[in-house]
Design a protein around this motif. Structure first.
Motif, PDB file in Angstrom:
ATOM      1  N   PRO A   1       0.824  -1.210   0.000  1.00  0.00           N
ATOM      2  CA  PRO A   1       0.000   0.000   0.000  1.00  0.00           C
ATOM      3  C   PRO A   1       0.860   1.263   0.000  1.00  0.00           C
ATOM      4  CG  PRO A   1       0.053  -0.955   2.195  1.00  0.00           C
ATOM      5  CD  PRO A   1       0.764  -1.914   1.277  1.00  0.00           C
ATOM      6  N   THR A   2       0.269   2.343  -0.513  1.00  0.00           N
ATOM      7  CA  THR A   2       0.972   3.619  -0.453  1.00  0.00           C
ATOM      8  C   THR A   2       0.906   4.138   0.984  1.00  0.00           C
ATOM      9  OG1 THR A   2      -1.016   4.894  -0.926  1.00  0.00           O
ATOM     10  CG2 THR A   2       0.296   4.175  -2.825  1.00  0.00           C
ATOM     11  N   TYR A   3       1.696   5.173   1.251  1.00  0.00           N
ATOM     12  CA  TYR A   3       1.745   5.717   2.609  1.00  0.00           C
ATOM     13  C   TYR A   3       0.383   6.265   3.031  1.00  0.00           C
ATOM     14  CZ  TYR A   3       3.409   8.226   6.695  1.00  0.00           C
ATOM     15  OH  TYR A   3       3.586   8.676   7.974  1.00  0.00           O
TER      16      TYR A   3
ATOM     17  N   LYS B   1      -4.720   5.708   6.239  1.00  0.00           N
ATOM     18  CA  LYS B   1      -6.172   5.566   6.312  1.00  0.00           C
ATOM     19  C   LYS B   1      -6.564   4.251   6.967  1.00  0.00           C
ATOM     20  CE  LYS B   1      -7.076   8.391   2.241  1.00  0.00           C
ATOM     21  NZ  LYS B   1      -7.506   8.398   0.847  1.00  0.00           N
ATOM     22  N   SER B   2      -5.887   3.176   6.601  1.00  0.00           N
ATOM     23  CA  SER B   2      -6.179   1.875   7.185  1.00  0.00           C
ATOM     24  C   SER B   2      -5.853   1.860   8.674  1.00  0.00           C
ATOM     25  CB  SER B   2      -5.384   0.780   6.477  1.00  0.00           C
ATOM     26  OG  SER B   2      -5.761   0.680   5.133  1.00  0.00           O
TER      27      SER B   2
ATOM     28  N   MET C   1      -5.865   4.429  10.738  1.00  0.00           N
ATOM     29  CA  MET C   1      -6.869   5.218  11.445  1.00  0.00           C
ATOM     30  C   MET C   1      -8.170   4.435  11.593  1.00  0.00           C
ATOM     31  SD  MET C   1      -5.598   7.934  12.556  1.00  0.00           S
ATOM     32  CE  MET C   1      -7.100   8.707  13.091  1.00  0.00           C
ATOM     33  N   LEU C   2      -8.547   3.699  10.567  1.00  0.00           N
ATOM     34  CA  LEU C   2      -9.756   2.883  10.632  1.00  0.00           C
ATOM     35  C   LEU C   2      -9.632   1.826  11.723  1.00  0.00           C
ATOM     36  CD1 LEU C   2     -12.512   2.230   9.389  1.00  0.00           C
ATOM     37  CD2 LEU C   2     -11.325   0.693   7.820  1.00  0.00           C
ATOM     38  N   VAL C   3      -8.487   1.178  11.803  1.00  0.00           N
ATOM     39  CA  VAL C   3      -8.258   0.166  12.835  1.00  0.00           C
ATOM     40  C   VAL C   3      -8.268   0.807  14.220  1.00  0.00           C
ATOM     41  CG1 VAL C   3      -6.547  -1.441  13.775  1.00  0.00           C
ATOM     42  CG2 VAL C   3      -7.051  -1.453  11.333  1.00  0.00           C
ATOM     43  N   LEU C   4      -7.640   1.973  14.367  1.00  0.00           N
ATOM     44  CA  LEU C   4      -7.604   2.668  15.649  1.00  0.00           C
ATOM     45  C   LEU C   4      -9.007   3.055  16.104  1.00  0.00           C
ATOM     46  CD1 LEU C   4      -5.910   3.959  17.908  1.00  0.00           C
ATOM     47  CD2 LEU C   4      -5.822   6.016  16.522  1.00  0.00           C
TER      48      LEU C   4
END
Length: 63
Positions: free
Chosen positions: A22-24, A29-30, A32-35
Motif C-alpha cells: 500500500p501507499t503511505y 487511512k487503514s 486510522m480505521l483500525v484505531l
C-alpha cells in the motif's frame, strides 16, 4: 540445505516483485480505521462490563 536456501530466495523475490504494497496514504487511512474501530469496540465492551458488574453488585446486595 539447498531447499531451505531456495525457499528463502523465493520468499524474498515474491515480497519484492509479486506483493502489492500500500501507499503511505493508504496505510495511514487503514491505520486510522483500525484505531477508531478498536476504540469503539473497547468502549462497547467497557460499557457491557460496567452494566454487568453493576447488575451483579445490586443483585448480591439484595441478600
Amino acid at each position: 540445505m539447498a531447499k531451505l536456501t531456495r525457499f528463502f530466495n523465493d520468499a524474498v523475490e515474491e515480497m519484492q516483485h509479486k506483493v502489492t504494497w500500500p501507499t503511505y496514504s493508504e496505510l495511514q487511512k487503514s491505520s486510522m480505521l483500525v484505531l477508531v474501530g478498536s476504540i469503539v469496540f473497547a468502549i462497547i465492551v467497557g460499557a457491557m462490563d460496567f452494566v454487568y458488574d453493576s447488575t451483579l453488585n445490586w443483585f448480591y446486595n439484595q441478600f
